[in-house]
Design a protein around this motif. Structure first.
Motif, PDB file in Angstrom:
ATOM      1  N   LYS A 244      -7.810  10.217  -2.318  1.00  0.00           N
ATOM      2  CA  LYS A 244      -7.260  11.511  -1.874  1.00  0.00           C
ATOM      3  C   LYS A 244      -5.910  11.768  -2.538  1.00  0.00           C
ATOM      4  O   LYS A 244      -5.644  12.867  -3.041  1.00  0.00           O
ATOM      5  CB  LYS A 244      -7.117  11.508  -0.357  1.00  0.00           C
ATOM      6  CG  LYS A 244      -6.498  12.791   0.203  1.00  0.00           C
ATOM      7  CD  LYS A 244      -6.310  12.697   1.716  1.00  0.00           C
ATOM      8  CE  LYS A 244      -5.594  13.940   2.241  1.00  0.00           C
ATOM      9  NZ  LYS A 244      -5.347  13.847   3.714  1.00  0.00           N
ATOM     10  N   TYR A 245      -5.058  10.741  -2.560  1.00  0.00           N
ATOM     11  CA  TYR A 245      -3.754  10.879  -3.201  1.00  0.00           C
ATOM     12  C   TYR A 245      -3.913  11.095  -4.710  1.00  0.00           C
ATOM     13  O   TYR A 245      -3.196  11.909  -5.309  1.00  0.00           O
ATOM     14  CB  TYR A 245      -2.905   9.634  -2.940  1.00  0.00           C
ATOM     15  CG  TYR A 245      -2.035   9.716  -1.713  1.00  0.00           C
ATOM     16  CD1 TYR A 245      -2.607   9.809  -0.443  1.00  0.00           C
ATOM     17  CD2 TYR A 245      -0.649   9.696  -1.807  1.00  0.00           C
ATOM     18  CE1 TYR A 245      -1.808   9.890   0.694  1.00  0.00           C
ATOM     19  CE2 TYR A 245       0.157   9.767  -0.683  1.00  0.00           C
ATOM     20  CZ  TYR A 245      -0.424   9.862   0.567  1.00  0.00           C
ATOM     21  OH  TYR A 245       0.365   9.947   1.682  1.00  0.00           O
TER      22      TYR A 245
ATOM     23  N   ASP B 229     -11.322   3.335  -2.097  1.00  0.00           N
ATOM     24  CA  ASP B 229     -10.466   3.556  -0.934  1.00  0.00           C
ATOM     25  C   ASP B 229     -10.242   5.066  -0.769  1.00  0.00           C
ATOM     26  O   ASP B 229      -9.700   5.723  -1.656  1.00  0.00           O
ATOM     27  CB  ASP B 229      -9.131   2.836  -1.149  1.00  0.00           C
ATOM     28  CG  ASP B 229      -8.208   2.924   0.050  1.00  0.00           C
ATOM     29  OD1 ASP B 229      -7.774   4.048   0.387  1.00  0.00           O
ATOM     30  OD2 ASP B 229      -7.902   1.870   0.634  1.00  0.00           O
ATOM     31  N   ASP B 230     -10.664   5.622   0.343  1.00  0.00           N
ATOM     32  CA  ASP B 230     -10.610   7.072   0.545  1.00  0.00           C
ATOM     33  C   ASP B 230      -9.185   7.618   0.464  1.00  0.00           C
ATOM     34  O   ASP B 230      -8.957   8.683  -0.140  1.00  0.00           O
ATOM     35  CB  ASP B 230     -11.225   7.440   1.899  1.00  0.00           C
ATOM     36  CG  ASP B 230     -12.730   7.230   1.946  1.00  0.00           C
ATOM     37  OD1 ASP B 230     -13.341   7.141   0.855  1.00  0.00           O
ATOM     38  OD2 ASP B 230     -13.285   7.146   3.049  1.00  0.00           O
ATOM     39  N   GLU B 231      -8.232   6.909   1.058  1.00  0.00           N
ATOM     40  CA  GLU B 231      -6.857   7.408   1.044  1.00  0.00           C
ATOM     41  C   GLU B 231      -6.274   7.391  -0.365  1.00  0.00           C
ATOM     42  O   GLU B 231      -5.632   8.354  -0.797  1.00  0.00           O
ATOM     43  CB  GLU B 231      -5.969   6.588   1.982  1.00  0.00           C
ATOM     44  CG  GLU B 231      -4.555   7.157   2.103  1.00  0.00           C
ATOM     45  CD  GLU B 231      -3.699   6.390   3.084  1.00  0.00           C
ATOM     46  OE1 GLU B 231      -2.728   6.974   3.608  1.00  0.00           O
ATOM     47  OE2 GLU B 231      -3.987   5.189   3.316  1.00  0.00           O
TER      48      GLU B 231
ATOM     49  N   LEU C  94       1.148   4.271  -2.821  1.00  0.00           N
ATOM     50  CA  LEU C  94       0.979   5.689  -2.473  1.00  0.00           C
ATOM     51  C   LEU C  94       2.194   6.498  -2.912  1.00  0.00           C
ATOM     52  O   LEU C  94       2.054   7.616  -3.431  1.00  0.00           O
ATOM     53  CB  LEU C  94       0.770   5.829  -0.962  1.00  0.00           C
ATOM     54  CG  LEU C  94      -0.568   5.305  -0.421  1.00  0.00           C
ATOM     55  CD1 LEU C  94      -0.562   5.308   1.103  1.00  0.00           C
ATOM     56  CD2 LEU C  94      -1.734   6.125  -0.950  1.00  0.00           C
TER      57      LEU C  94
ATOM     58  N   GLU D 205      -4.850  14.648  -5.198  1.00  0.00           N
ATOM     59  CA  GLU D 205      -3.770  15.577  -4.833  1.00  0.00           C
ATOM     60  C   GLU D 205      -2.654  15.583  -5.866  1.00  0.00           C
ATOM     61  O   GLU D 205      -2.115  16.643  -6.217  1.00  0.00           O
ATOM     62  CB  GLU D 205      -3.212  15.195  -3.463  1.00  0.00           C
ATOM     63  CG  GLU D 205      -2.100  16.116  -2.970  1.00  0.00           C
ATOM     64  CD  GLU D 205      -1.628  15.758  -1.565  1.00  0.00           C
ATOM     65  OE1 GLU D 205      -0.620  16.345  -1.111  1.00  0.00           O
ATOM     66  OE2 GLU D 205      -2.263  14.876  -0.916  1.00  0.00           O
TER      67      GLU D 205
ATOM     68  N   ARG E 176       0.831  -1.199   0.000  1.00  0.00           N
ATOM     69  CA  ARG E 176       0.000   0.000   0.000  1.00  0.00           C
ATOM     70  C   ARG E 176       0.872   1.258   0.000  1.00  0.00           C
ATOM     71  O   ARG E 176       0.634   2.194  -0.763  1.00  0.00           O
ATOM     72  CB  ARG E 176      -0.907  -0.025   1.230  1.00  0.00           C
ATOM     73  CG  ARG E 176      -1.870   1.136   1.303  1.00  0.00           C
ATOM     74  CD  ARG E 176      -2.715   1.073   2.569  1.00  0.00           C
ATOM     75  NE  ARG E 176      -3.701   2.126   2.544  1.00  0.00           N
ATOM     76  CZ  ARG E 176      -4.888   2.013   1.986  1.00  0.00           C
ATOM     77  NH1 ARG E 176      -5.246   0.874   1.416  1.00  0.00           N
ATOM     78  NH2 ARG E 176      -5.729   3.029   1.980  1.00  0.00           N
ATOM     79  N   ASN E 177       1.904   1.250   0.820  1.00  0.00           N
ATOM     80  CA  ASN E 177       2.795   2.416   0.896  1.00  0.00           C
ATOM     81  C   ASN E 177       3.561   2.622  -0.402  1.00  0.00           C
ATOM     82  O   ASN E 177       3.806   3.759  -0.820  1.00  0.00           O
ATOM     83  CB  ASN E 177       3.763   2.248   2.069  1.00  0.00           C
ATOM     84  CG  ASN E 177       3.066   2.345   3.410  1.00  0.00           C
ATOM     85  OD1 ASN E 177       2.045   3.035   3.540  1.00  0.00           O
ATOM     86  ND2 ASN E 177       3.601   1.663   4.423  1.00  0.00           N
TER      87      ASN E 177
END
Length: 361
Positions: free
Chosen positions: A122-123, A117-119, A97, A126, A93-94
């Motif tokens: 968001k990425y 997946d919210d995260e 990201l 962004e 996951r990292n």
């Protein structure tokens, strides 16, 4: 121009669960593959691992290693594995990201949808990148039930099935497609899994992510799309799993939905147990052929070999034995090409002889 891509396949490149990465290295009509991440094989050439010959696509130890070596940041970051658990680990996951931070679009073949997946979203917002969930099905209102339209298709339909998952059904399908195109035929290929779709198949659907009620209808719909849009000389349908497999029903949907006129069966003679189910013995090639022919109104016209753990002499010996026992052509398309399969298809469907373009042998 093809988008550039980097594939993540830690500790699995060249292995069964690395089949998405393996397939993309062998054939990618959509992306230009710049490298694979697998720290266990860093410094090697991907072609050496898959085909015993270099192809110029390197293996990197990490995302950072790849970005330090490559002249520019790739357009796409592809998760190149198909693990049985089908979900991300925290360290993976990292890494994903971080890939988004670098401006790379994400191609996700897992059953875990990153767009939910919210995260991740968001990425993506962004860093202005896209996320593609390859296996994410259409809304139920847009899915298709079986209609029977495929019963009226006159074009020959050939399904490439197998005796287990990850035995090379897609690889054989793509190589056969190319061989028939070289003969001057207009070939339509129907992908049925995530790797074929990532490779750039124009027609297909990841059927293992569909509600079972829509399996046959979605396969039928893809066959009909290809039939109506391409007016092909022949249609090749990629298999999934195995009809005999105790855990998968994909082959059932493929057979019922595409109604193949002929079947090619891919088999790994040295594999003793099912890939993700080590407590289950492999079926024999004869038992799989018998099951397919009793389940459907079709014939198995050829066998293709997955040569994992086999020497060149063993491959040739198995081919000779199978042809003697089964009385149908047998080959290994990676070692010996598709000549036998092409000849068998022309023999099975004599009308194809009229489709050969002048000047093409």
């Amino acid at each position: 121009m093809k988008k550039t891509a980097l594939i993540y396949c830690e500790d699995h490149f060249g292995k069964m669960d690395g089949k998405t990465a393996n397939g993309l290295i062998r054939s990618s009509r959509k992306y230009q593959i710049l490298g694979v991440i697998d720290s266990t094989q860093v410094g090697m050439d991907t072609g050496e691992i898959l085909e015993n010959r270099k192809n110029g696509i390197p293996i990197f130890s990490s995302l950072e290693h790849a970005l330090n070596i490559l002249p520019s940041v790739p357009d796409q970051f592809i998760y190149g594995m198909a693990p049985s658990e089908a979900f991300l680990k925290n360290r993976e996951r990292n890494i994903i990201l971080n890939a988004m931070k670098q401006g790379m679009n994400i191609v996700n073949p897992l059953h875990e949808f990153f767009t939910q997946d919210d995260e991740f979203m968001k990425y993506a917002s962004e860093y202005k990148v896209d996320i593609t969930d390859v296996r994410k099905p259409s809304l139920k209102k847009d899915l298709h039930l079986f209609s029977g339209r495929v019963l009226n298709v006159k074009t020959p339909i050939v399904a490439v099935l197998g005796t287990d998952s990850a035995v090379g059904k897609r690889t054989t399908s793509v190589i056969l497609e190319d061989a028939l195109i070289e003969k001057g035929l207009n070939v339509a290929f129907i992908a049925t899994g995530q790797t074929g779709l990532i490779q750039g198949a124009k027609y297909g659907v990841a059927i293992d992510a569909l509600p079972t009620q829509f399996l046959t209808g979605e396969i039928e719909n893809q066959v009909m799309r290809a039939y109506e849009e391409e007016n092909p000389d022949i249609i090749i349908v990629e298999g999934q799993g195995a009809l005999s497999h105790p855990a998968y029903i994909s082959s059932c949907g493929i057979i019922r939905g595409s109604r193949p006129n002929a079947v090619i069966v891919q088999h790994p003679p040295k594999r003793k147990n099912l890939g993700d189910f080590s407590y289950m013995p492999m079926p024999t090639i004869q038992s799989e052929i018998d099951l397919i022919e009793s389940f459907s109104i079709t014939k198995v016209v050829a066998v293709t070999i997955n040569h994992e753990n086999m020497t060149a002499n063993e491959i040739d010996d198995v081919i000779e034995v199978y042809e003697e026992q089964l009385k149908i052509p047998t080959t290994d398309v990676l070692e010996h090409g598709c000549d036998k399969l092409v000849a068998t298809i022309y023999e099975t469907f004599p009308s194809l002889h009229k489709k050969i373009k002048i000047g093409v042998k």
